[in-house]
Design an enzyme around this catalytic site. Structure first.
Site, PDB file in Angstrom:
ATOM      1  N   LYS A   1      10.958   6.163 -24.476  1.00 52.92           N
ATOM      2  CA  LYS A   1      10.053   5.157 -25.059  1.00 52.92           C
ATOM      3  C   LYS A   1       8.883   5.926 -25.664  1.00 52.92           C
ATOM      4  O   LYS A   1       7.984   6.385 -24.962  1.00 52.92           O
ATOM      5  CB  LYS A   1       9.557   4.218 -23.937  1.00 52.92           C
ATOM      6  CG  LYS A   1       9.198   2.819 -24.378  1.00 52.92           C
ATOM      7  CD  LYS A   1       8.048   2.727 -25.364  1.00 52.92           C
ATOM      8  CE  LYS A   1       6.690   2.839 -24.733  1.00 52.92           C
ATOM      9  NZ  LYS A   1       5.600   2.896 -25.731  1.00 52.92           N
TER      10      LYS A   1
ATOM     11  N   GLU B   1      -4.547   6.438 -15.944  1.00 54.86           N
ATOM     12  CA  GLU B   1      -4.548   4.995 -15.644  1.00 54.86           C
ATOM     13  C   GLU B   1      -3.115   4.463 -15.693  1.00 54.86           C
ATOM     14  O   GLU B   1      -2.664   3.776 -14.771  1.00 54.86           O
ATOM     15  CB  GLU B   1      -5.405   4.214 -16.673  1.00 54.86           C
ATOM     16  CG  GLU B   1      -6.879   4.571 -16.686  1.00 54.86           C
ATOM     17  CD  GLU B   1      -7.171   5.933 -17.348  1.00 54.86           C
ATOM     18  OE1 GLU B   1      -6.411   6.351 -18.239  1.00 54.86           O
ATOM     19  OE2 GLU B   1      -8.163   6.589 -16.945  1.00 54.86           O
ATOM     20  N   VAL B   2      -2.410   4.768 -16.777  1.00 53.51           N
ATOM     21  CA  VAL B   2      -1.026   4.283 -16.893  1.00 53.51           C
ATOM     22  C   VAL B   2      -0.117   5.056 -15.937  1.00 53.51           C
ATOM     23  O   VAL B   2       0.812   4.495 -15.355  1.00 53.51           O
ATOM     24  CB  VAL B   2      -0.536   4.371 -18.360  1.00 53.51           C
ATOM     25  CG1 VAL B   2       0.911   3.927 -18.462  1.00 53.51           C
ATOM     26  CG2 VAL B   2      -1.412   3.514 -19.266  1.00 53.51           C
TER      27      VAL B   2
ATOM     28  N   CYS C   1      -4.520  17.343 -24.366  1.00 56.12           N
ATOM     29  CA  CYS C   1      -4.840  17.091 -22.950  1.00 56.12           C
ATOM     30  C   CYS C   1      -5.455  18.286 -22.239  1.00 56.12           C
ATOM     31  O   CYS C   1      -6.299  18.135 -21.379  1.00 56.12           O
ATOM     32  CB  CYS C   1      -3.580  16.648 -22.219  1.00 56.12           C
ATOM     33  SG  CYS C   1      -2.195  17.741 -22.547  1.00 56.12           S
TER      34      CYS C   1
ATOM     35  N   GLU D   1       2.571  13.818 -16.142  1.00 57.65           N
ATOM     36  CA  GLU D   1       1.784  14.814 -16.895  1.00 57.65           C
ATOM     37  C   GLU D   1       0.629  14.052 -17.522  1.00 57.65           C
ATOM     38  O   GLU D   1       0.828  13.331 -18.504  1.00 57.65           O
ATOM     39  CB  GLU D   1       2.638  15.432 -18.007  1.00 57.65           C
ATOM     40  CG  GLU D   1       3.856  16.185 -17.541  1.00 57.65           C
ATOM     41  CD  GLU D   1       3.496  17.532 -16.952  1.00 57.65           C
ATOM     42  OE1 GLU D   1       2.551  18.167 -17.435  1.00 57.65           O
ATOM     43  OE2 GLU D   1       4.150  17.929 -15.981  1.00 57.65           O
TER      44      GLU D   1
ATOM     45  N   GLU E   1     -12.468  12.411 -19.844  1.00 56.39           N
ATOM     46  CA  GLU E   1     -11.660  12.901 -20.963  1.00 56.39           C
ATOM     47  C   GLU E   1     -11.977  12.022 -22.173  1.00 56.39           C
ATOM     48  O   GLU E   1     -11.774  10.807 -22.126  1.00 56.39           O
ATOM     49  CB  GLU E   1     -10.170  12.783 -20.624  1.00 56.39           C
ATOM     50  CG  GLU E   1      -9.292  13.306 -21.728  1.00 56.39           C
ATOM     51  CD  GLU E   1      -7.795  13.156 -21.430  1.00 56.39           C
ATOM     52  OE1 GLU E   1      -7.383  12.077 -20.986  1.00 56.39           O
ATOM     53  OE2 GLU E   1      -7.065  14.130 -21.650  1.00 56.39           O
TER      54      GLU E   1
HETATM   55  P1  NAD Z   1      -1.345   6.088 -22.529  1.00 57.34           P
HETATM   56  O1  NAD Z   1      -1.235   6.357 -21.074  1.00 57.34           O
HETATM   57  O2  NAD Z   1      -2.186   4.974 -22.985  1.00 57.34           O
HETATM   58  O3  NAD Z   1       0.094   5.828 -23.151  1.00 57.34           O
HETATM   59  C1  NAD Z   1       1.151   6.725 -22.952  1.00 57.34           C
HETATM   60  C2  NAD Z   1       2.454   5.968 -23.056  1.00 57.34           C
HETATM   61  O4  NAD Z   1       2.513   5.009 -22.011  1.00 57.34           O
HETATM   62  C3  NAD Z   1       2.665   5.205 -24.354  1.00 57.34           C
HETATM   63  O5  NAD Z   1       4.015   5.320 -24.742  1.00 57.34           O
HETATM   64  C4  NAD Z   1       2.367   3.764 -23.950  1.00 57.34           C
HETATM   65  O6  NAD Z   1       3.071   2.821 -24.727  1.00 57.34           O
HETATM   66  C5  NAD Z   1       2.882   3.757 -22.533  1.00 57.34           C
HETATM   67  N1  NAD Z   1       2.300   2.696 -21.691  1.00 57.34           N
HETATM   68  C6  NAD Z   1       1.097   2.100 -21.800  1.00 57.34           C
HETATM   69  N2  NAD Z   1       0.944   1.153 -20.834  1.00 57.34           N
HETATM   70  C7  NAD Z   1       2.070   1.177 -20.094  1.00 57.34           C
HETATM   71  C8  NAD Z   1       2.510   0.463 -18.948  1.00 57.34           C
HETATM   72  N3  NAD Z   1       1.754  -0.472 -18.376  1.00 57.34           N
HETATM   73  N4  NAD Z   1       3.726   0.768 -18.432  1.00 57.34           N
HETATM   74  C9  NAD Z   1       4.493   1.723 -18.993  1.00 57.34           C
HETATM   75  N5  NAD Z   1       4.141   2.415 -20.086  1.00 57.34           N
HETATM   76  C10 NAD Z   1       2.939   2.162 -20.635  1.00 57.34           C
HETATM   77  O7  NAD Z   1      -1.786   7.487 -23.165  1.00 57.34           O
HETATM   78  P2  NAD Z   1      -2.108   7.808 -24.676  1.00 57.34           P
HETATM   79  O8  NAD Z   1      -3.429   7.208 -25.000  1.00 57.34           O
HETATM   80  O9  NAD Z   1      -0.930   7.498 -25.530  1.00 57.34           O
HETATM   81  O10 NAD Z   1      -2.213   9.411 -24.628  1.00 57.34           O
HETATM   82  C11 NAD Z   1      -3.344  10.079 -24.278  1.00 57.34           C
HETATM   83  C12 NAD Z   1      -3.264  10.568 -22.842  1.00 57.34           C
HETATM   84  O11 NAD Z   1      -2.108  11.383 -22.653  1.00 57.34           O
HETATM   85  C13 NAD Z   1      -4.437  11.454 -22.507  1.00 57.34           C
HETATM   86  O12 NAD Z   1      -4.928  11.132 -21.229  1.00 57.34           O
HETATM   87  C14 NAD Z   1      -3.815  12.844 -22.514  1.00 57.34           C
HETATM   88  O13 NAD Z   1      -4.537  13.790 -21.765  1.00 57.34           O
HETATM   89  C15 NAD Z   1      -2.469  12.580 -21.959  1.00 57.34           C
HETATM   90  N6  NAD Z   1      -1.530  13.693 -22.247  1.00 57.34           N
HETATM   91  C16 NAD Z   1      -1.166  14.533 -21.238  1.00 57.34           C
HETATM   92  C17 NAD Z   1      -0.318  15.620 -21.494  1.00 57.34           C
HETATM   93  C18 NAD Z   1       0.094  16.591 -20.416  1.00 57.34           C
HETATM   94  O14 NAD Z   1       0.993  17.395 -20.632  1.00 57.34           O
HETATM   95  N7  NAD Z   1      -0.523  16.558 -19.244  1.00 57.34           N
HETATM   96  C19 NAD Z   1       0.179  15.811 -22.784  1.00 57.34           C
HETATM   97  C20 NAD Z   1      -0.221  14.934 -23.788  1.00 57.34           C
HETATM   98  C21 NAD Z   1      -1.077  13.868 -23.506  1.00 57.34           C
END
Ligand code: NAD
Length: 496
Positions: A189, A245-246, A298, A264, A398
């Site tokens: 997804k 959060e997610v 990230c 991650e 962040e």
């Molecule tokens: P997000 O958590 O808002 O969304 C990530 C994914 O989760 C999206 O596909 C979204 O559609 C999905 N999602 C949202 N709500 C959901 C739910 N209730 N249930 C299931 N899936 C859901 O994150 P974002 O804003 O897309 O990305 C930014 C974040 O990702 C930052 O915190 C960043 O640090 C992190 N990140 C971490 C790494 C790592 O390797 N640690 C790499 C890249 C990004």
């Protein structure tokens, strides 16, 4: 000079709505619903994409289960799977320009970034895990007295993946490659803001001869498609990359079904700069790190902890480097800093700058909204540099934009204490010519990754993972990541 759009990209974007990829078929969402993805460089709609819901997730998981049992993928000798994954890697390389353009349009990245890093890295990761899997033993005798015992390593079944928008295809490469090389089938997804490159990648997998149902892609919103995937009882493993959060929701859903989960998550990386560095070069390197991908990285260095003797010089050089970056449209060859991914993300960054100032931080470089002539609808942000209390919201949270927070320190102990105050634990770096000290400090910093005299280093073979709020359950890029996708099973017979 502006790069023109590749005819294949135009063709890809003209097929609308772009469909889900389930069981080897391109299909609309069951409800017929769609979502729009836009070009962050001008705010215009790029494509309509199917918005999958729980019924589509169910179809995809069923197709992946079916492929796991009957397509031959799981039972295939690792060599044969590796041949197909190498073919896919070759296709990624051959379509590098097309994939890079799609990624650049969807995320807003300056085109040279996906062209020279994200896309070639996807091919490299596919090959790295394909080769590793060929040399990974699936059946090993265990030397215990009184028994004929052996340890098997077998694929789990259906592995689920949910990705964020900052590195859409790079993360597909890092996460799917080990799962596929191990013999699992997958349901992906992608983020609703950036689904395009994953769909194009699925079409390449089809061409490479990956059996139907082995890779399934359901585009859609997190709260519907994402949530349904994380709680689906048919998945055997879950890997989530995104916000803490997610990540918590995902962990809860998987916990209820007792499904192993890899999270991650976000970060608030620091760089510790000692007084013996080349101040100019270090300031430039950190300015480049915090503005890479418009700061939406990230693990990047967003807190700069600088030894007092070189603090003023460092700040002045860093501010110069940040303010001289050329902000622009992704396809403009001069562009060094593209837009953030959405208006929502821009408001998040600007909101943090406002809150940080209200809490007493001062600006060394003000940052704020930027406008690019000819691309007025784009989500551009100028780099910002702040200083103040280590407890300021901009020093703790962040932000995910081109924003750094700088703090002075007097001695090594104070620097380590400042860095380790963070609730995150993804990546930090130490900058010093004294390598003994650099190693000592690198080991004292609490995070999954410590880098020395560089930031944002990703080598195949070096595990990359976070701790604390930055994640749990394993990482990516290491040899152990392949084992994460192989279920251990013992077979034992008493002797005599
Ligand atoms: P997000 O958590 O808002 O969304 C990530 C994914 O989760 C999206 O596909 C979204 O559609 C999905 N999602 C949202 N709500 C959901 C739910 N209730 N249930 C299931 N899936 C859901 O994150 P974002 O804003 O897309 O990305 C930014 C974040 O990702 C930052 O915190 C960043 O640090 C992190 N990140 C971490 C790494 C790592 O390797 N640690 C790499 C890249 C990004």
């Amino acid at each position: 000079m502006t790069t023109s759009i590749h005819p294949e990209v135009t063709k890809f974007l003209s097929t609308q709505p772009l469909q889900l990829f389930i069981g080897g078929q391109w299909t609309d969402a069951a409800t017929g619903a769609t979502l729009e993805t836009c070009d962050p460089g001008n705010g215009k709609v790029l494509a309509k994409v199917a918005a999958g819901d729980p019924a589509d997730i169910d179809r995809a998981v069923t197709a992946a289960q079916e492929a796991f049992r009957h397509s031959g993928w799981a039972a295939m000798p690792a060599n044969d799977r590796a041949v197909i994954l190498h073919r896919l890697a070759d296709l990624v390389d051959q379509h590098r320009e097309i994939l890079a353009q799609i990624e650049s349009l969807d995320v807003g990245k300056p085109l040279s970034n996906p062209l020279n890093f994200d896309i070639p890295n996807v091919a490299q990761t596919l090959r790295w895990y394909a080769d590793l899997s060929v040399h990974t033993r699936r059946r090993e005798p265990i030397a215990v007295s009184g028994f004929d015992a052996r340890q098997l390593r077998v694929p789990y079944g259906v592995c689920a993946f949910i990705f964020p928008w900052n590195f859409p295809l790079l993360l597909v490469g890092w996460n799917l490659s080990p799962a596929l090389a191990a013999g699992n089938t997958v349901v992906v997804k992608p983020a609703e803001d950036t689904p395009l490159s994953t769909l194009y990648f699925a079409s390449l997998a089809e061409q490479a001869g990956v059996p139907k149902g082995v890779i399934n892609v359901v585009t859609g919103y997190g709260e519907t498609a994402g949530a349904a995937l994380a709680k689906h009882p048919g998945i055997k493993r879950m890997s989530f990359t995104g916000s803490p959060e997610v990540g918590r929701f995902i962990g809860e859903s998987c916990g209820r079904n007792l499904v192993p989960v890899k999270l991650e998550l976000g970060g608030k990386g620091a760089a510790v700069v000692f007084e013996d560095v080349d101040v100019d070069a270090t300031a430039k390197a950190l300015a480049a790190a915090v503005t890479l991908n418009a700061g939406q990285v990230c693990c990047t260095a967003t807190r700069w902890v600088v030894q007092r003797k070189v603090y003023d010089q460092f700040v002045s050089k860093a501010a110069d480097a940040m303010s001289s970056l050329k902000i622009g449209y992704a396809f403009d060859e001069q562009t060094q800093l593209g837009p953030v991914v959405s208006e929502k993300q821009r408001q998040r960054v600007l909101g943090y700058l406002e809150r940080g100032e209200k809490e007493g931080a001062s600006f060394l470089l003000r940052g704020g909204q930027a406008s690019v002539p000819g691309h007025e609808g784009g989500f551009y942000v100028k780099p910002a540099l702040l200083t103040g209390s280590a407890e300021n919201v901009c020093a703790r949270d962040e932000i995910f934009g081109p924003v750094a927070y700088v703090l002075p320190f007097n001695d090594e102990g104070e620097a380590v204490e400042l860095v380790n105050r963070s609730t995150y634990g993804l990546a930090n770096s130490v900058w010093s010519q004294n390598l003994e000290r650099a190693h000592r400090v690198a080991e004292a910093l609490v995070a999954g990754n410590s880098w020395i005299n560089a930031h944002n280093l990703f080598a195949h073979g070096v595990p990359y993972a976070g701790c604390n709020l930055s994640g749990c359950g394993g990482g990516v890029l290491g040899p152990e990541t392949l084992l994460d996708y192989l279920r251990p099973q013992s077979v034992v017979r008493p002797l005599g």
